[in-house]
Design an enzyme around this catalytic site. Structure first.
Site, PDB file in Angstrom:
ATOM      1  N   SER A 146      44.345  32.230  38.490  1.00  0.00           N
ATOM      2  CA  SER A 146      44.061  32.242  37.060  1.00  0.00           C
ATOM      3  C   SER A 146      44.617  33.539  36.485  1.00  0.00           C
ATOM      4  O   SER A 146      45.005  34.451  37.224  1.00  0.00           O
ATOM      5  CB  SER A 146      42.540  32.184  36.854  1.00  0.00           C
ATOM      6  OG  SER A 146      42.163  32.563  35.546  1.00  0.00           O
ATOM      7  N   TYR A 159      33.712  34.024  38.067  1.00  0.00           N
ATOM      8  CA  TYR A 159      35.008  33.361  38.074  1.00  0.00           C
ATOM      9  C   TYR A 159      36.122  34.391  38.264  1.00  0.00           C
ATOM     10  O   TYR A 159      37.058  34.186  39.045  1.00  0.00           O
ATOM     11  CB  TYR A 159      35.195  32.614  36.754  1.00  0.00           C
ATOM     12  CG  TYR A 159      36.445  31.770  36.664  1.00  0.00           C
ATOM     13  CD1 TYR A 159      36.491  30.494  37.227  1.00  0.00           C
ATOM     14  CD2 TYR A 159      37.578  32.224  36.000  1.00  0.00           C
ATOM     15  CE1 TYR A 159      37.632  29.708  37.138  1.00  0.00           C
ATOM     16  CE2 TYR A 159      38.726  31.438  35.902  1.00  0.00           C
ATOM     17  CZ  TYR A 159      38.737  30.180  36.469  1.00  0.00           C
ATOM     18  OH  TYR A 159      39.864  29.412  36.380  1.00  0.00           O
TER      19      TYR A 159
END
Length: 255
Positions: A146, A159
């Site tokens: 990401s 995350y």
């Protein structure tokens, strides 16, 4: 040139692929010639996804198991062994998000995000690599990171920690497994328009921020990842190892 990107005769397992980014990548791999195995928790969605690929003349199947449980993963790979199915390409795509300030974040929620996004990639990679090493001939492991593999945003600490871990886990895989002809790399998607991110895109302020922050001036689409995943799965990337390729419209390139 086509041979560099030809996946004919290869089998690719893509976790979290009944829809969204995972499905788009699986479809791209299938269109490049691979037999794809879709994975997810919702069997009805998996069946629909497999039917869509088969209707397009592609070779697809599905499996369902818990990627956060080592025993479940071991059982799934033993089933592959029993069916004489070798996984040549593993895409660790399955993940989840949990938005909450750290001061209000419960340990169980932190752990669930870490297990789903990071630990699963380790567990899946371990099983796939063992078999790639044993049979020889190498293989491809592609982890999905990401933008938060590189930078952070408020309220998504677990995350961010998980995706940062994915980046260095990928390096560790390369450090240990490159000698066996296994290429381990990662993709770092930017802000992609999917079912999961649609609520963010519906927020005018957030949508405007994404468009202004990215030199490309738009959200990404699942199809934007297809070229990169095919490249990392194909012979074209046989000397690329331990890298993360950001597919973000240039967002990380500018202040």
């Amino acid at each position: 040139m086509s041979a560099l990107f030809d996946l004919t005769g290869k089998t690719a397992l893509v976790t979290g692929s009944s829809g969204g980014l995972g499905f788009a990548m699986a479809q791209g791999l299938a269109e490049a010639g691979a037999e794809v195995i879709l994975h997810g928790r919702n069997q009805a969605k998996l069946d629909e996804a497999v039917s869509e690929l088969r209707d397009a003349g592609l070779t697809a199947d599905s499996v369902s198991f818990d990627i956060t449980q080592e025993t479940s993963i071991e059982s799934a790979f033993k089933d592959f062994d029993a069916a004489h199915r070798q996984i040549d390409i593993l895409v660790n795509n399955a993940g989840m998000q949990w938005r909450k300030p750290m001061t209000e974040l419960a340990l169980e929620d932190w752990q669930k995000v870490i297990d789903t996004n990071l630990t699963s990639a380790f567990l899946m990679g371990k099983q796939a690599a063992r078999r790639m090493i044993q049979r020889g001939g190498g293989g491809k492991i592609i982890n999905i990171g990401s933008l938060t593999s590189q930078v952070a945003r408020a309220t998504v600490a677990p995350y961010t920690a998980a995706k940062g871990g994915v980046r260095l886990l990928t390096c560790s895989m390369a450090a240990e497994w490159a000698q066996y002809g296994i290429q381990s790399n990662a993709i770092g998607p930017g802000y992609m328009l999917t079912e999961m991110t649609q609520p963010l895109a519906n927020d005018p302020d957030f949508d405007g921020w994404v468009r202004k922050r990215s030199p490309s001036g738009r959200w990404g689409t699942p199809e934007d990842l297809v070229g990169t995943v095919v490249y990392l799965a194909a012979p074209a990337s046989n000397y690329v190892n331990g890298q993360i390729v950001y597919v973000d419209g240039g967002m990380l390139a500018v202040l």
